[in-house]
Design an enzyme around this catalytic site. Structure first.
Site, mmCIF file in Angstrom:
data_model
loop_
_atom_site.group_PDB
_atom_site.id
_atom_site.type_symbol
_atom_site.label_atom_id
_atom_site.label_comp_id
_atom_site.label_asym_id
_atom_site.label_seq_id
_atom_site.Cartn_x
_atom_site.Cartn_y
_atom_site.Cartn_z
ATOM 1 C CE LYS A 114 -4.333 -1.832 2.238
ATOM 2 N NZ LYS A 114 -4.866 -1.567 3.219
ATOM 3 C CE LYS A 194 -5.832 -8.882 -1.318
ATOM 4 N NZ LYS A 194 -5.934 -8.478 -0.189
ATOM 5 C CE LYS A 197 -10.670 -2.282 0.258
ATOM 6 N NZ LYS A 197 -10.870 -3.425 1.224
HETATM 7 P P1 TYM Z 1 -10.880 -5.623 4.238
HETATM 8 O O1 TYM Z 1 -11.806 -4.456 4.352
HETATM 9 O O2 TYM Z 1 -9.859 -5.572 3.234
HETATM 10 O O3 TYM Z 1 -11.652 -6.862 3.680
HETATM 11 C C1 TYM Z 1 -12.681 -7.612 4.566
HETATM 12 C C2 TYM Z 1 -12.548 -9.116 4.971
HETATM 13 O O4 TYM Z 1 -12.664 -9.619 3.635
HETATM 14 C C3 TYM Z 1 -11.571 -10.538 3.443
HETATM 15 N N1 TYM Z 1 -11.313 -10.672 1.918
HETATM 16 C C4 TYM Z 1 -11.175 -11.811 1.164
HETATM 17 N N2 TYM Z 1 -11.360 -13.090 1.397
HETATM 18 C C5 TYM Z 1 -11.084 -13.993 0.662
HETATM 19 N N3 TYM Z 1 -10.608 -13.581 -0.401
HETATM 20 C C6 TYM Z 1 -10.331 -12.445 -0.875
HETATM 21 N N4 TYM Z 1 -10.089 -12.149 -2.374
HETATM 22 C C7 TYM Z 1 -10.548 -11.206 -0.071
HETATM 23 N N5 TYM Z 1 -10.538 -10.192 0.027
HETATM 24 C C8 TYM Z 1 -10.876 -9.741 1.227
HETATM 25 C C9 TYM Z 1 -10.412 -10.120 4.314
HETATM 26 O O5 TYM Z 1 -9.710 -11.241 4.682
HETATM 27 C C10 TYM Z 1 -11.384 -9.550 5.558
HETATM 28 O O6 TYM Z 1 -11.717 -10.424 6.462
HETATM 29 N N6 TYM Z 1 -7.569 -5.179 7.780
HETATM 30 C C11 TYM Z 1 -8.938 -5.824 7.461
HETATM 31 C C12 TYM Z 1 -9.938 -4.907 8.068
HETATM 32 C C13 TYM Z 1 -9.791 -4.925 9.816
HETATM 33 C C14 TYM Z 1 -10.110 -6.152 10.568
HETATM 34 C C15 TYM Z 1 -9.792 -5.669 11.988
HETATM 35 C C16 TYM Z 1 -10.158 -7.463 10.448
HETATM 36 C C17 TYM Z 1 -9.530 -4.056 10.756
HETATM 37 N N7 TYM Z 1 -9.533 -4.430 11.810
HETATM 38 C C18 TYM Z 1 -9.888 -6.595 13.015
HETATM 39 C C19 TYM Z 1 -10.278 -8.448 11.532
HETATM 40 C C20 TYM Z 1 -10.120 -7.794 12.895
HETATM 41 C C21 TYM Z 1 -9.288 -5.322 5.963
HETATM 42 O O7 TYM Z 1 -8.515 -4.517 5.519
HETATM 43 O O8 TYM Z 1 -10.203 -6.080 5.520
#
Ligand code: TYM
Length: 331
Positions: A114, A194, A197
């Protein structure tokens, strides 16, 4: 507070929710509500670690909250709120950050990726510490996420262990929960990357709220592999394997079963089959979304934040005492 184990997870409000989010994390969020004391959060403080437009953020927070409700997060069974409305997250992030080695943060691959685009900023660097605080402020036992969050979760575990070692057993060391199928959903245009977004190519992902004909179009255009056999082999046939995982999830059938049945099917027909299953599976969510009213969702989120503040504050009173900052209540 109940004595069931707690589960916590978060999702960023940026962009639209895609099939990766749904399959990797959100389906589990919904399932786990019955078994755990579930706490879910729209992590808007995380979203502002990369360049963003403030007026769009207001919209996407609400849209994300609505999407979570439409998918099946049920406020009568779980706590749902916006992270920024519960200041204890940021407070705990500071208390944990003071003792987090830079070496650990330097290893984070998401920071490297990032920061190439957004520049090397403190917020992006400290992102995983805030994520640890999100989980630990609720003393969560488990965290449902996709595989791309494994490294962040390992750091959260290290942070919990370090704190416990220094101040006494305070935080459960949180376990990661990933689904058997769909922990890493791949891009439809490059099945070795993967689904994400931030990919500039819209056709690389299916959004949970895509129109049915868009879903069909995107799946028909999905990159498949050479050969003509429908087989599960993520290394040599990543495109078809990804589609098999999607089909397995939406039909609730095992990959082995699907391979046995469709082994000789032409790729074109197989893609149509996957598209039909996805369209059907997402219809209920689209319909639910339409019934949600913005004002009502806003009120639900405010109530969630007030409850979450009370719960987080209970933990913080203890944490402040342990680190030598008294109870933190001013008398
Ligand atoms: P984020 O917002 O990018 O994504 C939300 C959730 O979607 C999952 N995910 C995927 N799973 C499978 N295949 C994919 N291609 C894929 N893309 C996204 C992510 O693993 C996530 O579970 N850092 C985290 C948000 C966060 C968080 C937390 C999560 C902030 N604090 C505390 C758990 C606990 C994030 O950016 O997810």
């Amino acid at each position: 507070m109940t004595d069931r184990k707690r589960v916590f997870s978060g999702i960023q409000p940026t962009g639209n929710i895609h099939l990766g989010n749904y399959m990797g994390a959100l389906r589990n969020w919904v399932k786990l509500q019955d078994e755990y004391d579930a706490i879910y959060c729209v992590v808007d403080l995380h979203a502002i670690t990369v360049p963003y437009d403030p007026s769009e953020l207001a919209q996407s927070r609400l849209a994300t909250a609505k999407a979570l409700l439409a998918i099946g997060v049920d406020p009568s069974r779980s706590l749902l709120y916006y992270q920024s409305q519960v200041p204890q997250h940021a407070e705990l992030a500071w208390l944990l950050g003071v003792d987090t080695p830079l070496g650990a943060l330097n290893r984070m691959t998401q920071f490297k990726e990032k920061s190439e685009k957004a520049g090397q900023k403190l917020g992006l660097y400290a992102y995983p510490v805030l994520m640890a605080a999100d989980i630990l402020v609720h003393r969560a036992h488990a965290v449902p996420v996709g595989n791309d969050q494994t490294q962040h979760l390992e750091l959260a575990r290290d942070i919990a262990v370090r704190f416990n070692g220094k101040f006494g057993e305070t935080f459960p060391v949180p376990e990661q929960i990933t689904p058997r199928v769909g922990a890493r959903v791949m891009s439809l245009q490059d099945p070795t990357a993967k689904m994400s977004k931030s990919d500039p190519d819209d056709s690389s992902r299916i959004l949970v709220f895509d129109e049915p004909d868009t879903i069909v179009k995107k799946l028909k255009r999905a990159v498949t592999d050479s050969g003509s056999e429908v087989a599960y082999d993520p290394v040599n046939k990543p495109g078809i394997s990804n589609l098999l995982e999607i089909l397995s999830l939406f039909t609730d059938r095992s990959i082995d079963d699907l391979v046995n049945e469709h082994n000789a099917m032409q790729y074109g027909r197989f893609k149509q089959l996957v598209a039909d299953a996805v369209v059907e599976g997402l219809t209920r969510i689209r319909t639910n979304y339409k019934t949600l009213e913005d004002g009502e969702v806003g009120r639900l989120m405010t109530k969630g934040a007030l409850d979450a503040r009370m719960r987080a504050e209970e933990q913080m009173v203890e944490v402040r005492r342990l680190v030598g900052l008294g109870s933190g209540t001013i008398s």
